[in-house]
Design an enzyme around this catalytic site. Sequence first.
Site, PDB file in Angstrom:
ATOM      1  CG  ASN A   1       4.304  -3.066 -22.651  1.00  0.00           C
ATOM      2  OD1 ASN A   1       3.426  -2.608 -21.926  1.00  0.00           O
ATOM      3  ND2 ASN A   1       5.207  -3.952 -22.223  1.00  0.00           N
TER       4      ASN A   1
ATOM      5  CE  LYS B   1       8.020  -1.806 -21.238  1.00  0.00           C
ATOM      6  NZ  LYS B   1       9.456  -2.025 -21.101  1.00  0.00           N
TER       7      LYS B   1
ATOM      8  CG  HIS C   1       7.107  -7.436 -20.441  1.00  0.00           C
ATOM      9  ND1 HIS C   1       8.167  -6.965 -19.691  1.00  0.00           N
ATOM     10  CD2 HIS C   1       7.138  -6.760 -21.614  1.00  0.00           C
ATOM     11  CE1 HIS C   1       8.792  -6.034 -20.401  1.00  0.00           C
ATOM     12  NE2 HIS C   1       8.194  -5.899 -21.567  1.00  0.00           N
TER      13      HIS C   1
ATOM     14  CD  GLU D   1       9.398  -4.000 -18.080  1.00  0.00           C
ATOM     15  OE1 GLU D   1       8.188  -3.703 -18.095  1.00  0.00           O
ATOM     16  OE2 GLU D   1      10.238  -3.471 -18.845  1.00  0.00           O
TER      17      GLU D   1
ATOM     18  CD  GLU E   1       9.443  -7.171 -25.209  1.00  0.00           C
ATOM     19  OE1 GLU E   1       9.094  -6.208 -25.883  1.00  0.00           O
ATOM     20  OE2 GLU E   1       9.210  -7.279 -23.995  1.00  0.00           O
TER      21      GLU E   1
ATOM     22  N   GLY F   1      14.581  -0.842 -22.751  1.00  0.00           N
ATOM     23  CA  GLY F   1      14.696   0.441 -22.059  1.00  0.00           C
ATOM     24  C   GLY F   1      16.136   0.910 -21.903  1.00  0.00           C
TER      25      GLY F   1
ATOM     26  CB  SER G   1      16.070   0.007 -27.551  1.00  0.00           C
ATOM     27  OG  SER G   1      16.322  -0.003 -26.155  1.00  0.00           O
TER      28      SER G   1
HETATM   29  P1  13P Z   1      11.494  -0.378 -24.814  1.00  0.00           P
HETATM   30  O1  13P Z   1      10.977  -0.232 -26.198  1.00  0.00           O
HETATM   31  O2  13P Z   1      11.222   0.815 -23.935  1.00  0.00           O
HETATM   32  O3  13P Z   1      12.920  -0.834 -24.792  1.00  0.00           O
HETATM   33  O4  13P Z   1      10.642  -1.571 -24.121  1.00  0.00           O
HETATM   34  C1  13P Z   1      10.506  -2.761 -24.803  1.00  0.00           C
HETATM   35  C2  13P Z   1       9.488  -3.576 -24.108  1.00  0.00           C
HETATM   36  O5  13P Z   1       9.701  -4.055 -23.013  1.00  0.00           O
HETATM   37  C3  13P Z   1       8.188  -3.746 -24.767  1.00  0.00           C
HETATM   38  O6  13P Z   1       7.424  -4.708 -24.111  1.00  0.00           O
END
Ligand code: 13P
Length: 256
Positions: free
Chosen positions: A9, A11, A97, A99, A169, A175, A215
Site C-alpha cells: 500500500n 498510500k 483502510h 486511514e 490492520e 506506521g 509495521s
Molecule cells: P505500515 O506498514 O507503514 O505500518 O502501514 C500499514 C498499512 O496501513 C498498510 O495498509
Amino acid sequence: MRKQIAAANWKMNLTASQAQELAAALATGVTQVQPGQQVILGVPFPYLVLVQNKVAGNKNIFLSAQNCADKKNGAYTGETSAEMLHSISIPYVIIGHSERREYYHETHSQLATKVDLALAQDIQPIFCCGEPLHVRETNTQNVFVEKQLKESLFHLSDAQMKNFIIAYEPIWAIGTGKTASSDQAQEMHAHIRQVLASKYGNETAESVSILYGGSVKAANATEIFSKPDVDGGLVGGASLVATEFISIIESLKPGS
Ligand code: 13P
C-alpha cells in the site's frame, strides 16, 4: 486452498518518476513467486496506468487501487468509480483502510456499498479491519472487528465470500514501528476466520486470505507469516523500498 499474498500500500507517497522506478525494480526483482502466492501493488490513482505498463512483463504482479467511490457514476467531483478502475483493467481495490475510516469518516454502510460496486465490476476488494489502541487496551478488539465484518460484509453471498481478501490492520501498529506480535496476529486472524465460518461455513472461511498489516518489514515478515491463519501482509512504509518488499514477498508461505 487459499492464496498467500504480499500486498503493498503505497498510500499518498512517491512522484510519478519514483513510482515508475519502484515498479521497474519490482518488475525485474520479483522472481521467486510460487504457485498460490501473489503480489499486489496498491498504487495511487494517477500512477495506476504508468505502473501497469512498467510491470506488464511480470505475470506475478497485480495492481490495486487504494479506494473507490461509493457511487456508481455521475456528478461526484473528485471521485473514482469501480467502473473506471475496471475500464483500465485493475483487478483489486483496498476498501475500508483505517486511514479512510478515520480521516474521511467512511461508515460501515458506505464500505458495504463500495464492496458491492467493486464486485459488480469483477474487482476483488481487499477489505481492511482493525481496532484502535483504546479498544485493544480494554481487550474488546474481537467484538470491535466482528462488528466491522458483519456490518460491511455479511450481506455478501457465499459465492462472493469465497476467496475473498481481508486485511487485519490494528491501528496502533500502523506506521508506528510497533507490530502486533505474531501470536496477537494469529489470535485475531483465527477469530476473523471463525466469525466468517459462523456465517459462511468452514469451507468458505478457509478459502479467505487474511493478511496482516502494521509495521511489517523484511525483518519480521517470516515470523508473522509463519502463523497458520496469517496469509501474508498488507505493507505500507516497507513497500516503498524495492529490496525490502522483495524480501517480504520471499517470506510468504507456500500457497496451499
Ligand atoms: P505500515 O506498514 O507503514 O505500518 O502501514 C500499514 C498499512 O496501513 C498498510 O495498509
